[in-house]
Design an enzyme around this catalytic site. Sequence first.
Site, PDB file in Angstrom:
ATOM      1  N   ARG A 129      79.329 144.850 149.564  1.00 60.01           N
ATOM      2  CA  ARG A 129      79.836 143.515 149.224  1.00 60.01           C
ATOM      3  C   ARG A 129      79.392 142.470 150.247  1.00 60.01           C
ATOM      4  O   ARG A 129      79.071 141.346 149.889  1.00 60.01           O
ATOM      5  CB  ARG A 129      81.371 143.540 149.147  1.00 60.01           C
ATOM      6  CG  ARG A 129      81.874 144.061 147.806  1.00 60.01           C
ATOM      7  CD  ARG A 129      83.298 144.545 147.896  1.00 60.01           C
ATOM      8  NE  ARG A 129      84.245 143.493 148.174  1.00 60.01           N
ATOM      9  CZ  ARG A 129      85.412 143.673 148.794  1.00 60.01           C
ATOM     10  NH1 ARG A 129      85.763 144.878 149.206  1.00 60.01           N
ATOM     11  NH2 ARG A 129      86.224 142.673 148.985  1.00 60.01           N
ATOM     12  N   ARG A 179      79.567 132.308 142.658  1.00 55.05           N
ATOM     13  CA  ARG A 179      79.174 133.353 143.597  1.00 55.05           C
ATOM     14  C   ARG A 179      77.660 133.456 143.734  1.00 55.05           C
ATOM     15  O   ARG A 179      77.180 134.215 144.570  1.00 55.05           O
ATOM     16  CB  ARG A 179      79.632 134.641 142.968  1.00 55.05           C
ATOM     17  CG  ARG A 179      80.528 135.678 143.522  1.00 55.05           C
ATOM     18  CD  ARG A 179      81.063 135.753 144.813  1.00 55.05           C
ATOM     19  NE  ARG A 179      81.685 137.054 144.973  1.00 55.05           N
ATOM     20  CZ  ARG A 179      82.978 137.316 144.820  1.00 55.05           C
ATOM     21  NH1 ARG A 179      83.809 136.358 144.489  1.00 55.05           N
ATOM     22  NH2 ARG A 179      83.433 138.518 145.018  1.00 55.05           N
ATOM     23  N   ARG A 203      92.029 148.980 147.246  1.00 56.19           N
ATOM     24  CA  ARG A 203      91.188 148.747 146.066  1.00 56.19           C
ATOM     25  C   ARG A 203      89.997 149.706 146.036  1.00 56.19           C
ATOM     26  O   ARG A 203      89.492 150.107 147.081  1.00 56.19           O
ATOM     27  CB  ARG A 203      90.670 147.308 146.070  1.00 56.19           C
ATOM     28  CG  ARG A 203      91.624 146.351 145.413  1.00 56.19           C
ATOM     29  CD  ARG A 203      91.311 144.895 145.675  1.00 56.19           C
ATOM     30  NE  ARG A 203      89.892 144.583 145.794  1.00 56.19           N
ATOM     31  CZ  ARG A 203      89.450 143.350 146.058  1.00 56.19           C
ATOM     32  NH1 ARG A 203      90.298 142.355 146.221  1.00 56.19           N
ATOM     33  NH2 ARG A 203      88.172 143.120 146.159  1.00 56.19           N
ATOM     34  N   LYS A 225      90.106 133.784 151.214  1.00 61.47           N
ATOM     35  CA  LYS A 225      90.120 132.833 150.094  1.00 61.47           C
ATOM     36  C   LYS A 225      91.383 132.981 149.247  1.00 61.47           C
ATOM     37  O   LYS A 225      92.015 131.998 148.882  1.00 61.47           O
ATOM     38  CB  LYS A 225      88.888 133.025 149.186  1.00 61.47           C
ATOM     39  CG  LYS A 225      87.561 132.803 149.874  1.00 61.47           C
ATOM     40  CD  LYS A 225      86.388 132.868 148.891  1.00 61.47           C
ATOM     41  CE  LYS A 225      86.188 134.235 148.241  1.00 61.47           C
ATOM     42  NZ  LYS A 225      85.777 135.294 149.175  1.00 61.47           N
ATOM     43  N   ARG A 271      93.088 146.041 154.529  1.00 62.83           N
ATOM     44  CA  ARG A 271      93.706 145.306 153.425  1.00 62.83           C
ATOM     45  C   ARG A 271      94.254 146.258 152.361  1.00 62.83           C
ATOM     46  O   ARG A 271      93.661 147.277 152.041  1.00 62.83           O
ATOM     47  CB  ARG A 271      92.661 144.383 152.792  1.00 62.83           C
ATOM     48  CG  ARG A 271      93.244 143.515 151.702  1.00 62.83           C
ATOM     49  CD  ARG A 271      92.478 142.234 151.582  1.00 62.83           C
ATOM     50  NE  ARG A 271      91.353 142.361 150.674  1.00 62.83           N
ATOM     51  CZ  ARG A 271      90.570 141.336 150.340  1.00 62.83           C
ATOM     52  NH1 ARG A 271      90.766 140.146 150.872  1.00 62.83           N
ATOM     53  NH2 ARG A 271      89.575 141.521 149.510  1.00 62.83           N
TER      54      ARG A 271
END
Length: 215
Positions: free
Chosen positions: A173, A88, A162, A13, A127
């Site tokens: 998540r 969300r 992160r 996204k 990532r």
Amino acid sequence: MRIILLGAPGAGKGTVAKLLTEFDGSVQISTGDILRSAVKEGTELGKKAKEYMNRGDLVPDALIMQIMEVRLQEPDCKKGFILDGFPRTIPQAEELKKLLDKLKIKMDFVANLDVPRDVILDRLTTRRTCSNSSCQEIYNIKSNPPANGGKCKKCGSPVVQRADETEEAISNRLETYNQKTAPLIGFYEKEGLLKNFLSLSSKDTVAEIKKALKG
Ligand code: ADP
Ligand code: ZN
């Protein structure tokens, strides 16, 4: 353009949103980026959001709606906006609908980025994100590595993993996505706003979204 990007964590996204802003000057509004900046700056909002985020849980709807009600009325939204990571939950989608009615704003469509689960898992664990809160450029140690020494190519800050990208937080998540966010696909289908994009390459998805905007 006025669109909502829907998709699991790691669906791309953020990358798609950034590429779309280059197209017509619409602003990217990422609730995740807004929250991470607040955590970094240690604001009241950041203090409230931090624990939820590190666990990979959602921040309470009321807090998110407070942020978005203000954000959507800022002048830069007049040109158009790309919502990335919001709404969300079903309550957020219902509140957003009321807010947009009040502001007399009509969405073009909701783009659902559909990505196979194994691709998602691979992307999330590889990532890395620029630690500079006003940059937050996204890298991937396999397909798009940062500069030598792990520095951001745009701003030179260290590129980091992160806090919510540990294996445990990632699986939380994804679970949260399935339970709370995936139902939005049905919600927007009923609203007549949903468009699905099988999204393996961000560039191809961006091209398809542009085509859908023209058509
Ligand atoms: P990703 O899509 O990769 O999970 P985001 O950057 O969109 O990451 O969000 C990071 C975290 O910020 C989420 O795990 C959640 O804790 C919080 N967050 C972001 N957007 C929302 C939202 N709309 N509602 C509730 N929590 C949110
Ligand atoms: Zn950077």
